[in-house]
Design an enzyme around this catalytic site. Structure first.
Site, PDB file in Angstrom:
ATOM      1  N   SER A 179      39.682  29.521  -5.775  1.00  0.00           N
ATOM      2  CA  SER A 179      38.543  28.980  -6.761  1.00  0.00           C
ATOM      3  C   SER A 179      38.041  30.093  -7.647  1.00  0.00           C
ATOM      4  CB  SER A 179      37.515  28.414  -5.613  1.00  0.00           C
ATOM      5  OG  SER A 179      36.929  29.515  -4.879  1.00  0.00           O
ATOM      6  N   LYS A 203      31.640  35.613 -10.314  1.00  0.00           N
ATOM      7  CA  LYS A 203      31.994  34.193 -10.094  1.00  0.00           C
ATOM      8  C   LYS A 203      30.562  33.490  -9.982  1.00  0.00           C
ATOM      9  CE  LYS A 203      34.624  31.433  -6.856  1.00  0.00           C
ATOM     10  NZ  LYS A 203      35.355  31.436  -5.583  1.00  0.00           N
ATOM     11  N   SER A 247      40.867  32.508  -2.156  1.00  0.00           N
ATOM     12  CA  SER A 247      40.391  32.219  -3.443  1.00  0.00           C
ATOM     13  C   SER A 247      40.137  33.334  -4.215  1.00  0.00           C
ATOM     14  CB  SER A 247      38.727  31.748  -3.373  1.00  0.00           C
ATOM     15  OG  SER A 247      39.170  30.349  -2.800  1.00  0.00           O
TER      16      SER A 247
END
Length: 474
Positions: free
Chosen positions: A156, A81, A180
């Site tokens: 996210s 990420k 997330s």
């Protein structure tokens, strides 16, 4: 475009089946690079470093069999990420003010992956600054759900989830503040794990809450997540305890976790629970009627106050030229700009924060532990999200209550974070496991939450639950 994505997904999935099955690292690397190119429409990847990736693969292929066997992640392609530092790769956190920032040092979690033989393909897309649950990022573009184009992938860590679900890579890293890793895993049909707070290194992260943020591994199955957990935690055996012959008691708290479910999810969780009972898993009806109020007193007071401290410090520590005011002004996603602006404007006072940390959070932690102790349960079980994914367009503030577009309009953020938020505030482990698909082909999932520090036991329970629920995921 939809037909193109579907064909590419099928090709990538077929190619990805042989990951870590003995083929050369270079072959697996080329497969991942080709899949990333085929699946650009998903917008799951922000950066792919083909040069360094191929170099690392060649070096791995030059090792002896004994040397490769000593690397538990040899040949495994992963994405990271884009709020986790990877040396030599941009770390934008999905926002314009950080677009030119390239860390020179790997985050601790990335170093552990590399040392174990993982091949880092690149950086994955995310909700801007990791402050949302759809990954509809106005700066980098929205991540599309591999299960249904034009639907959001969750957030996210939506880019990591989509890259795995789409077949680009076998696994990856997300971060989890309030759900997330687990929310996008649930909405794309993969496994997402949030470890106990402090289990993994926390250096080299673009953090928004030091009390709630943690890196979390995501993969196509529990076994891979468990392997990654062993590497990331750097302790204990990677082998999970076999619980197939041991009694397991799972708590079902309908007065909190089973509220506001859309009909498809309610039907899906009923099927999952029925299969578990048939497999001699004990389901214990319990009450968590104090959870909503206790969780509310911790959630936003903690994250908003800590964001106001952490973002300015991050800019200073990494000598990023933008001021915090310029960072806020440059945020493109309206939902993120509003909440980060509120945080940096002092929406939560120091006194409110201290009360949340010193009074309310310990009370929440004690209550959560009490649920396990008083009811003699090994884990809680519930739908990871109350809703399946929804179309990206128009989802910024509200979504429909039913996946066919009918029903009342519901606030997007609280509707998806309802069930994942408590573990985040407690600091306890939680894992999302696929539990079938809806009539529209949208993934659904169950989450298991365990007591603080029970990570390996929870993963072992998850492995058993995953096996039992396999008929739902064919």
């Amino acid at each position: 475009m939809k037909k193109t994505i579907a064909i590419a997904l099928a090709t990538a999935a077929i190619g990805g089946c042989d990951s870590m099955s003995g083929q050369s690292s270079s072959a697996e690397t080329e497969r991942a690079i080709a899949a990333a190119q085929q699946l650009q429409a998903l917008n799951s990847m922000l950066y792919v470093d083909t040069k360094q990736l191929r170099k690392a693969a060649r070096q791995q292929d030059s090792l002896s069999k004994e040397e490769r066997d000593a690397l538990p992640l040899s040949g495994m392609t992963l994405v990271v990420k884009d709020n986790i530092h990877v040396a030599g790769m941009p770390n934008t956190a999905g926002t314009e003010a950080l677009k030119d920032f390239v860390p020179s040092k790997d985050a601790g979690v990335v170093k552990r992956l590399r040392d174990a033989g993982a091949l880092i393909v690149g950086k994955s897309n995310l909700h801007e600054l990791a402050y949302g649950i759809t990954s509809n990022n106005y700066f980098t573009g929205a991540v599309q759900n591999p299960a249904k184009p034009d639907y959001f992938a969750g957030g996210s860590s939506g880019g990591t989830a989509a890259a795995i679900a789409g077949g680009i890579v076998r696994a990856g890293l997300g971060t989890d503040t309030g759900g997330s890793t687990r929310i996008p895993a649930a909405l794309t049909g993969i496994v997402g794990f949030r470890p106990s707070l402090g289990r993994y290194p926390a250096d080299g992260l673009t953090m928004i809450s030091n009390t709630r943020d943690t890196v979390g591994p995501m993969a196509i199955d529990v076994a891979t997540v468990a392997l990654l957990d062993a590497v990331l935690a750097a302790k204990g055996s990677a082998q999970l305890v076999d619980l197939s012959s041991q009694p397991i008691r799972l708590g079902v708290a309908r007065d909190y976790f089973y509220q506001n479910l859309e009909p498809e999810v309610e039907a899906g969780i009923d099927k999952a629970l029925a299969l578990l009972e048939q497999a001699n898993i004990s389901l214990v009806e319990i009450s968590a009627n104090q959870l909503a109020e206790l969780n509310h007193q911790v959630s936003f007071p903690v994250v908003l106050h800590e964001t106001a401290q952490l973002l300015p410090k991050y800019l200073r520590d990494h000598e990023i030229s933008s001021s915090v005011e310029e960072l806020v002004e440059s945020i493109k996603s309206p939902d993120v700009k509003q909440v980060v602006g509120q945080a940096l404007a002092g929406a939560v006072s120091a006194e409110q924060y201290q009360q949340a940390i010193e009074l309310h959070r310990p009370a929440l932690q004690a209550y959560y532990q009490q649920l396990f102790d008083d009811n003699k349960i090994d884990a809680l079980i519930f739908p990871t999200t109350a809703l399946t994914a929804r179309p990206i367009k128009g989802s910024e503030e509200t979504v429909t209550a039913k996946e066919d577009g009918s029903g009342a309009l519901l606030a997007t953020f609280p509707s998806y974070i309802q069930n994942t938020d408590p573990a985040s505030n407690v600091g306890s482990p939680g894992i999302s496991i696929p539990a079938g698909v809806s009539a529209l082909g949208l993934p659904m999932a169950v989450e298991l939450d365990g007591p603080i520090g029970s990570d390996r036991k929870l993963l072992a329970i998850a492995a058993r639950v995953e096996k039992i629920l396999k008929p739902l995921n064919r």
